[in-house]
Design a protein around this motif. Structure first.
Motif, mmCIF file in Angstrom:
data_model
loop_
_atom_site.group_PDB
_atom_site.id
_atom_site.type_symbol
_atom_site.label_atom_id
_atom_site.label_comp_id
_atom_site.label_asym_id
_atom_site.label_seq_id
_atom_site.Cartn_x
_atom_site.Cartn_y
_atom_site.Cartn_z
ATOM 1 N N ALA A 298 0.818 -1.213 0.000
ATOM 2 C CA ALA A 298 0.000 0.000 0.000
ATOM 3 C C ALA A 298 0.852 1.264 0.000
ATOM 4 C CB ALA A 298 -0.940 -0.005 1.205
ATOM 5 N N HIS A 299 2.066 1.178 0.580
ATOM 6 C CA HIS A 299 2.891 2.380 0.732
ATOM 7 C C HIS A 299 4.102 2.431 -0.178
ATOM 8 C CE1 HIS A 299 0.711 2.109 4.679
ATOM 9 N NE2 HIS A 299 0.325 3.265 4.180
ATOM 10 N N LEU A 300 4.319 1.385 -0.980
ATOM 11 C CA LEU A 300 5.548 1.321 -1.778
ATOM 12 C C LEU A 300 5.708 2.525 -2.707
ATOM 13 C CD1 LEU A 300 8.100 -0.117 -2.797
ATOM 14 C CD2 LEU A 300 6.646 -1.334 -4.452
ATOM 15 N N PHE A 301 4.684 2.818 -3.505
ATOM 16 C CA PHE A 301 4.840 3.875 -4.512
ATOM 17 C C PHE A 301 5.055 5.233 -3.852
ATOM 18 C CE2 PHE A 301 2.084 0.970 -7.279
ATOM 19 C CZ PHE A 301 3.191 0.389 -7.885
ATOM 20 N N ASP A 302 4.336 5.492 -2.762
ATOM 21 C CA ASP A 302 4.507 6.745 -2.030
ATOM 22 C C ASP A 302 5.913 6.807 -1.431
ATOM 23 O OD1 ASP A 302 3.354 9.223 -0.877
ATOM 24 O OD2 ASP A 302 3.778 8.190 1.002
ATOM 25 N N ALA A 303 6.407 5.679 -0.944
ATOM 26 C CA ALA A 303 7.756 5.639 -0.368
ATOM 27 C C ALA A 303 8.800 5.948 -1.441
ATOM 28 C CB ALA A 303 8.021 4.269 0.259
ATOM 29 N N GLY A 326 2.541 -10.348 -0.768
ATOM 30 C CA GLY A 326 3.988 -10.295 -1.008
ATOM 31 C C GLY A 326 4.340 -10.475 -2.479
ATOM 32 N N LEU A 327 3.516 -11.202 -3.217
ATOM 33 C CA LEU A 327 3.794 -11.413 -4.649
ATOM 34 C C LEU A 327 3.651 -10.103 -5.424
ATOM 35 C CD1 LEU A 327 4.522 -13.533 -6.819
ATOM 36 C CD2 LEU A 327 2.054 -13.843 -7.195
ATOM 37 N N ALA A 328 2.590 -9.362 -5.140
ATOM 38 C CA ALA A 328 2.412 -8.058 -5.813
ATOM 39 C C ALA A 328 3.521 -7.098 -5.392
ATOM 40 C CB ALA A 328 1.039 -7.462 -5.470
ATOM 41 N N TYR A 329 3.888 -7.129 -4.101
ATOM 42 C CA TYR A 329 4.945 -6.236 -3.616
ATOM 43 C C TYR A 329 6.256 -6.508 -4.349
ATOM 44 C CZ TYR A 329 7.951 -3.610 -0.433
ATOM 45 O OH TYR A 329 8.854 -2.711 0.079
ATOM 46 N N MET A 330 6.638 -7.781 -4.407
ATOM 47 C CA MET A 330 7.924 -8.116 -5.053
ATOM 48 C C MET A 330 7.875 -7.867 -6.559
ATOM 49 S SD MET A 330 10.190 -8.710 -2.847
ATOM 50 C CE MET A 330 11.533 -9.587 -3.668
ATOM 51 N N ASN A 331 6.719 -8.088 -7.182
ATOM 52 C CA ASN A 331 6.570 -7.794 -8.613
ATOM 53 C C ASN A 331 6.889 -6.318 -8.890
ATOM 54 O OD1 ASN A 331 4.328 -6.574 -10.649
ATOM 55 N ND2 ASN A 331 5.119 -8.503 -11.466
ATOM 56 N N ARG A 332 6.350 -5.421 -8.063
ATOM 57 C CA ARG A 332 6.588 -3.983 -8.275
ATOM 58 C C ARG A 332 8.007 -3.602 -7.882
ATOM 59 N NH1 ARG A 332 2.159 -5.827 -9.034
ATOM 60 N NH2 ARG A 332 0.212 -4.658 -9.312
ATOM 61 N N LEU A 334 10.783 -5.428 -7.710
ATOM 62 C CA LEU A 334 11.814 -5.934 -8.617
ATOM 63 C C LEU A 334 11.864 -5.112 -9.901
ATOM 64 C CD1 LEU A 334 11.366 -9.775 -8.086
ATOM 65 C CD2 LEU A 334 13.383 -8.401 -7.485
ATOM 66 N N ARG A 335 10.708 -4.643 -10.365
ATOM 67 C CA ARG A 335 10.704 -3.785 -11.550
ATOM 68 C C ARG A 335 11.299 -2.411 -11.238
ATOM 69 N NH1 ARG A 335 7.824 -7.785 -12.558
ATOM 70 N NH2 ARG A 335 7.638 -8.527 -14.699
ATOM 71 N N ALA A 336 10.956 -1.886 -10.072
ATOM 72 C CA ALA A 336 11.549 -0.597 -9.668
ATOM 73 C C ALA A 336 13.072 -0.717 -9.619
ATOM 74 C CB ALA A 336 10.995 -0.161 -8.314
ATOM 75 N N ALA A 337 13.554 -1.921 -9.254
ATOM 76 C CA ALA A 337 14.996 -2.161 -9.124
ATOM 77 C C ALA A 337 15.609 -2.614 -10.443
ATOM 78 C CB ALA A 337 15.244 -3.215 -8.052
ATOM 79 N N ASN A 338 14.809 -2.647 -11.497
ATOM 80 C CA ASN A 338 15.312 -3.163 -12.773
ATOM 81 C C ASN A 338 15.932 -4.556 -12.574
ATOM 82 O OD1 ASN A 338 15.416 -2.785 -15.485
ATOM 83 N ND2 ASN A 338 17.180 -1.394 -15.471
ATOM 84 N N PHE A 339 15.353 -5.324 -11.642
ATOM 85 C CA PHE A 339 15.771 -6.697 -11.323
ATOM 86 C C PHE A 339 17.176 -6.787 -10.742
ATOM 87 C CE2 PHE A 339 12.228 -7.212 -14.197
ATOM 88 C CZ PHE A 339 11.459 -8.116 -13.488
#
Ligand code: TXA
Ligand code: MG
Length: 344
Positions: A298-303, A326-332, A334-339
């Motif tokens: 819920a807070h990832l994008f704002d963070a 946790g699956l949705a969290y890691m999906n986002r 990992l993409r933010a981190a360019n894997f």
């Protein structure tokens, strides 16, 4: 440059949003997942404006949002038993169903595919906008392409100021992560993007549900994605992001080592972590994502946006288990981190 109004949701602002949509213009509006940037889904010219405002690649299809089942008639050929069971279990809510489309759906909405994603959102403001417009509303997340999705009207303004006329402000999005995208065009449903409805919940209704491997893996060079969105750089803050996975204490000590090294190299690092782990990083710049995976999602994008605003150049992020949200969290993440991910 166009003037962009941010208005609270009331009868007057809803009427203006609806008339913009009917006139082939755009409006941003809240949903329970993230803010959407809407256009009349049956008007190709209007939908083109979404791609321009977002600078979105033309090969990434849009989700059509409906207020009731009758609105699906111009979009999809037929609703089979499995699809109906999923609609009954999870609509209105954060589940997008990918279905064979009719010829009335403009090619630009489907990015040339023979399918269309359809979702009935749960947020009352989103529903009110669609109902007042009287047409299905094509709406991607209201961020500029590649940036973290917007979970507040201020995030939308930061990305869209001067590009759109109206942003309806319904406060922070509750879920903070986008809908689950589920392909139901074949016998076995396939999760193309994990989101607000977990795989565990989907399997209670459709036990064979599979998860596309691209959900947690980078697409191979030259590979084709079932969901075109998966091949584009996504959710990226300005800062570099590195994900560290592993057993709690080992993960923490590797994060600390990377943090201290980054400081020595003149970077401005921050650690993005679970609330219960913050004490492991004492004396360092810490951003708490939340207490559990749902809270963190819920807070990832704002963070990510907040750390950019602080001038942080390296975000060192704790990985989480890929169960439930946790699956949705890691999906986002990992993409933010360019894997970029290391195992402690
Ligand atoms: O929660 C959400 O779904 C938000 C809110 C505004 O409703 N919308 C959203 O839209 O996240 P967008 O465009 O940012 O993401 C849509 C995702 C993309 O990954 C896209 O590739 C995929 O859904 N998608 C859309 N239509 C598809 C289709 N016909 N086949 C496969 N994937 C599709
Ligand atoms: Mg998006």
């Amino acid at each position: 440059m166009m003037k962009t109004d941010v208005l609270p949701v009331d009868a007057a602002s809803l009427a203006r949003a609806a008339s913009l949509l009917r006139a082939g213009e755009l409006t941003a509006f809240p949903t329970e997942t993230v803010y959407g940037l809407g256009a009349n889904a049956l008007d190709a010219e209007a939908v083109l404006k979404i791609f321009v405002a977002k600078e979105r690649p033309a090969d990434n299809p849009l989700i059509a949002h409906v207020d009731d089942e009758a609105m699906m008639a111009p979009l999809v050929e037929e609703i089979n038993g499995l699809t109906r069971a999923l609609m009954e279990a999870f609509w209105p809510g954060p589940l997008t169903l990918v279905l064979p489309r009719t010829r009335r759906v403009p090619d630009i909405v489907a990015a040339g595919l023979s399918t269309v994603g359809v979702r009935m959102p749960a947020h009352p403001d989103a529903r009110a906008v669609i109902r007042a417009a009287g047409v299905p509303v094509a709406a991607p997340s209201a961020n500029r392409s590649g940036r973290p999705s917007p979970t507040t009207a201020q995030h939308v303004l930061a990305d869209m100021q001067g590009r759109i006329e109206l942003i309806l402000d319904g406060g922070p999005s509750g879920l903070g992560v986008e809908s689950t995208v589920l392909d139901v065009t074949e016998k076995v449903p396939v999760v193309l993007r994990p989101g607000g409805i977990t795989v565990e919940r989907l399997r209670q209704v459709a036990p064979q549900t599979r998860v596309d491997p691209a959900v947690l893996l980078p697409l191979k060079e030259g590979g084709t994605a079932r969901s075109p969105g998966m091949k584009h750089r996504h959710y990226a803050p300005l800062a570099q992001v590195l994900v560290v996975r592993g057993e709690r204490l080992r993960m923490a000590s590797l994060l600390c080592a990377r943090y201290d090294e980054a400081l020595r190299y003149g970077q401005m690092p921050a650690i993005l972590c679970r609330a219960q782990n913050a004490s492991l990083y004492a004396g360092r710049r810490v951003k708490i994502a939340g207490e559990n995976a749902a809270d963190m999602a819920a807070h990832l994008f704002d963070a990510l946006r907040g750390l950019d605003a602080q001038g942080v150049t390296l975000i060192l992020a704790e990985g989480v288990d890929t169960e439930e949200m946790g699956l949705a969290y890691m999906n986002r993440l990992l993409r933010a981190a360019n894997f970029e991910v290391v195992q402690a």
